[in-house]
Write a protein that holds these residues in place. Structure first.
Motif, PDB file in Angstrom:
ATOM      1  N   HIS A 104       0.804  -1.222   0.000  1.00  0.00           N
ATOM      2  CA  HIS A 104       0.000   0.000   0.000  1.00  0.00           C
ATOM      3  C   HIS A 104       0.837   1.272   0.000  1.00  0.00           C
ATOM      4  N   THR A 105       2.137   1.164  -0.129  1.00  0.00           N
ATOM      5  CA  THR A 105       3.021   2.326  -0.262  1.00  0.00           C
ATOM      6  C   THR A 105       4.181   1.953  -1.185  1.00  0.00           C
ATOM      7  N   VAL A 106       4.831   2.985  -1.711  1.00  0.00           N
ATOM      8  CA  VAL A 106       6.044   2.755  -2.486  1.00  0.00           C
ATOM      9  C   VAL A 106       7.214   3.117  -1.591  1.00  0.00           C
ATOM     10  N   ASN A 107       7.940   2.114  -1.172  1.00  0.00           N
ATOM     11  CA  ASN A 107       9.065   2.268  -0.277  1.00  0.00           C
ATOM     12  C   ASN A 107      10.291   1.691  -0.982  1.00  0.00           C
ATOM     13  N   LEU A 108      11.452   2.270  -0.740  1.00  0.00           N
ATOM     14  CA  LEU A 108      12.660   1.813  -1.414  1.00  0.00           C
ATOM     15  C   LEU A 108      12.984   0.366  -1.044  1.00  0.00           C
ATOM     16  N   LEU A 109      12.792  -0.004   0.205  1.00  0.00           N
ATOM     17  CA  LEU A 109      13.068  -1.374   0.627  1.00  0.00           C
ATOM     18  C   LEU A 109      12.142  -2.366  -0.055  1.00  0.00           C
ATOM     19  N   HIS A 110      10.865  -2.027  -0.179  1.00  0.00           N
ATOM     20  CA  HIS A 110       9.925  -2.913  -0.855  1.00  0.00           C
ATOM     21  C   HIS A 110      10.241  -2.999  -2.351  1.00  0.00           C
ATOM     22  N   TYR A 111      10.643  -1.891  -2.944  1.00  0.00           N
ATOM     23  CA  TYR A 111      11.046  -1.912  -4.349  1.00  0.00           C
ATOM     24  C   TYR A 111      12.258  -2.822  -4.546  1.00  0.00           C
ATOM     25  N   ILE A 112      13.218  -2.755  -3.643  1.00  0.00           N
ATOM     26  CA  ILE A 112      14.409  -3.598  -3.730  1.00  0.00           C
ATOM     27  C   ILE A 112      14.028  -5.073  -3.641  1.00  0.00           C
ATOM     28  N   ASN A 113      13.146  -5.413  -2.715  1.00  0.00           N
ATOM     29  CA  ASN A 113      12.743  -6.812  -2.538  1.00  0.00           C
ATOM     30  C   ASN A 113      12.009  -7.355  -3.766  1.00  0.00           C
ATOM     31  N   ILE A 114      11.049  -6.585  -4.278  1.00  0.00           N
ATOM     32  CA  ILE A 114      10.261  -7.039  -5.420  1.00  0.00           C
ATOM     33  C   ILE A 114      11.133  -7.104  -6.675  1.00  0.00           C
ATOM     34  N   SER A 115      11.988  -6.120  -6.866  1.00  0.00           N
ATOM     35  CA  SER A 115      12.833  -6.129  -8.060  1.00  0.00           C
ATOM     36  C   SER A 115      13.862  -7.263  -8.007  1.00  0.00           C
ATOM     37  N   PHE A 116      14.307  -7.647  -6.825  1.00  0.00           N
ATOM     38  CA  PHE A 116      15.212  -8.787  -6.708  1.00  0.00           C
ATOM     39  C   PHE A 116      14.519 -10.066  -7.156  1.00  0.00           C
ATOM     40  N   MET A 117      13.286 -10.259  -6.722  1.00  0.00           N
ATOM     41  CA  MET A 117      12.563 -11.468  -7.110  1.00  0.00           C
ATOM     42  C   MET A 117      12.248 -11.480  -8.602  1.00  0.00           C
ATOM     43  N   LEU A 118      11.795 -10.363  -9.141  1.00  0.00           N
ATOM     44  CA  LEU A 118      11.445 -10.328 -10.545  1.00  0.00           C
ATOM     45  C   LEU A 118      12.688 -10.411 -11.436  1.00  0.00           C
ATOM     46  N   GLY A 119      13.757  -9.752 -11.063  1.00  0.00           N
ATOM     47  CA  GLY A 119      15.006  -9.848 -11.818  1.00  0.00           C
ATOM     48  C   GLY A 119      15.575 -11.254 -11.783  1.00  0.00           C
ATOM     49  N   GLY A 120      15.472 -11.896 -10.637  1.00  0.00           N
ATOM     50  CA  GLY A 120      15.921 -13.283 -10.528  1.00  0.00           C
ATOM     51  C   GLY A 120      15.104 -14.218 -11.403  1.00  0.00           C
ATOM     52  N   LEU A 121      13.793 -13.979 -11.494  1.00  0.00           N
ATOM     53  CA  LEU A 121      12.953 -14.794 -12.369  1.00  0.00           C
ATOM     54  C   LEU A 121      13.336 -14.609 -13.838  1.00  0.00           C
ATOM     55  N   PHE A 122      13.587 -13.367 -14.239  1.00  0.00           N
ATOM     56  CA  PHE A 122      13.996 -13.122 -15.620  1.00  0.00           C
ATOM     57  C   PHE A 122      15.319 -13.819 -15.932  1.00  0.00           C
ATOM     58  N   ILE A 123      16.262 -13.723 -15.028  1.00  0.00           N
ATOM     59  CA  ILE A 123      17.552 -14.389 -15.259  1.00  0.00           C
ATOM     60  C   ILE A 123      17.385 -15.905 -15.273  1.00  0.00           C
ATOM     61  N   PHE A 124      16.565 -16.443 -14.369  1.00  0.00           N
ATOM     62  CA  PHE A 124      16.334 -17.885 -14.333  1.00  0.00           C
ATOM     63  C   PHE A 124      15.719 -18.379 -15.632  1.00  0.00           C
ATOM     64  N   PHE A 125      14.667 -17.696 -16.115  1.00  0.00           N
ATOM     65  CA  PHE A 125      14.026 -18.135 -17.350  1.00  0.00           C
ATOM     66  C   PHE A 125      14.932 -17.918 -18.565  1.00  0.00           C
ATOM     67  N   GLY A 126      15.691 -16.834 -18.565  1.00  0.00           N
ATOM     68  CA  GLY A 126      16.632 -16.603 -19.661  1.00  0.00           C
ATOM     69  C   GLY A 126      17.697 -17.674 -19.730  1.00  0.00           C
ATOM     70  N   LEU A 127      18.266 -18.041 -18.584  1.00  0.00           N
ATOM     71  CA  LEU A 127      19.285 -19.093 -18.564  1.00  0.00           C
ATOM     72  C   LEU A 127      18.697 -20.460 -18.877  1.00  0.00           C
ATOM     73  N   THR A 128      17.461 -20.708 -18.445  1.00  0.00           N
ATOM     74  CA  THR A 128      16.808 -21.977 -18.765  1.00  0.00           C
ATOM     75  C   THR A 128      16.600 -22.118 -20.267  1.00  0.00           C
ATOM     76  N   LEU A 176      17.434 -12.225 -20.459  1.00  0.00           N
ATOM     77  CA  LEU A 176      18.646 -12.200 -19.651  1.00  0.00           C
ATOM     78  C   LEU A 176      19.125 -10.772 -19.415  1.00  0.00           C
ATOM     79  N   LEU A 177      19.131  -9.954 -20.452  1.00  0.00           N
ATOM     80  CA  LEU A 177      19.553  -8.559 -20.296  1.00  0.00           C
ATOM     81  C   LEU A 177      18.595  -7.777 -19.409  1.00  0.00           C
ATOM     82  N   ASN A 178      17.301  -8.067 -19.529  1.00  0.00           N
ATOM     83  CA  ASN A 178      16.323  -7.396 -18.676  1.00  0.00           C
ATOM     84  C   ASN A 178      16.534  -7.775 -17.215  1.00  0.00           C
ATOM     85  N   GLY A 179      16.782  -9.041 -16.945  1.00  0.00           N
ATOM     86  CA  GLY A 179      17.050  -9.464 -15.574  1.00  0.00           C
ATOM     87  C   GLY A 179      18.310  -8.828 -15.011  1.00  0.00           C
ATOM     88  N   ILE A 180      19.350  -8.746 -15.836  1.00  0.00           N
ATOM     89  CA  ILE A 180      20.599  -8.116 -15.388  1.00  0.00           C
ATOM     90  C   ILE A 180      20.383  -6.638 -15.129  1.00  0.00           C
TER      91      ILE A 180
END
Length: 117
Positions: free
Chosen positions: A25-49, A99-103
């Motif tokens: 319910h808010t935009v916080n830097l810590l929450h942005y970091i957490n969500i972007s880590f998960m989404l970036g990791g998913l992009f890298i995982f699917f790209g490498l797969t 892969l580039l998007n995840g990076i």
């Protein structure tokens, strides 16, 4: 290539902000970091797969499964198996924009993490 990466990057940033807003319910830097880590990791995982699948790493395994097991109740001859397309040719999706998007997402996440701490 850069165009496809941008087409993946802008919607992914919108998705990160929407998930942050709906979940917290808010935009916080810590929450942005957490969500972007998960989404970036998913992009890298699917790209490498996709990269591993399209590189031909599993072609021998798929070939051996075709030789050993029956298809539709009948065994395949060696010629029929050799005429089938390899598994790596069936996976024709370009992995590099993912892969580039995840990076890129993880790079922005590290910059935000550096600012946060």
């Amino acid at each position: 290539m850069l165009k496809k990466t941008i087409y993946w990057f802008i919607p992914s940033q919108i998705v990160i902000f929407l998930i942050t807003i709906f979940k917290n319910h808010t935009v916080n830097l810590l929450h942005y970091i957490n969500i972007s880590f998960m989404l970036g990791g998913l992009f890298i995982f699917f790209g490498l797969t996709i990269y591993v699948l399209s590189s031909g790493f599993f072609d021998v395994t798929v070939y051996s499964f075709r030789r050993v097991f029956k298809v539709n109740g009948k065994e395949l001859s060696r010629e029929e198996v050799n005429e089938m397309r390899p598994f790596s040719e069936l996976v024709s999706f370009n992995f590099l924009p993912l892969l580039l998007n995840g990076i890129l997402i993880l790079a922005i996440m590290f910059i935000c993490l550096f600012i946060y701490y």
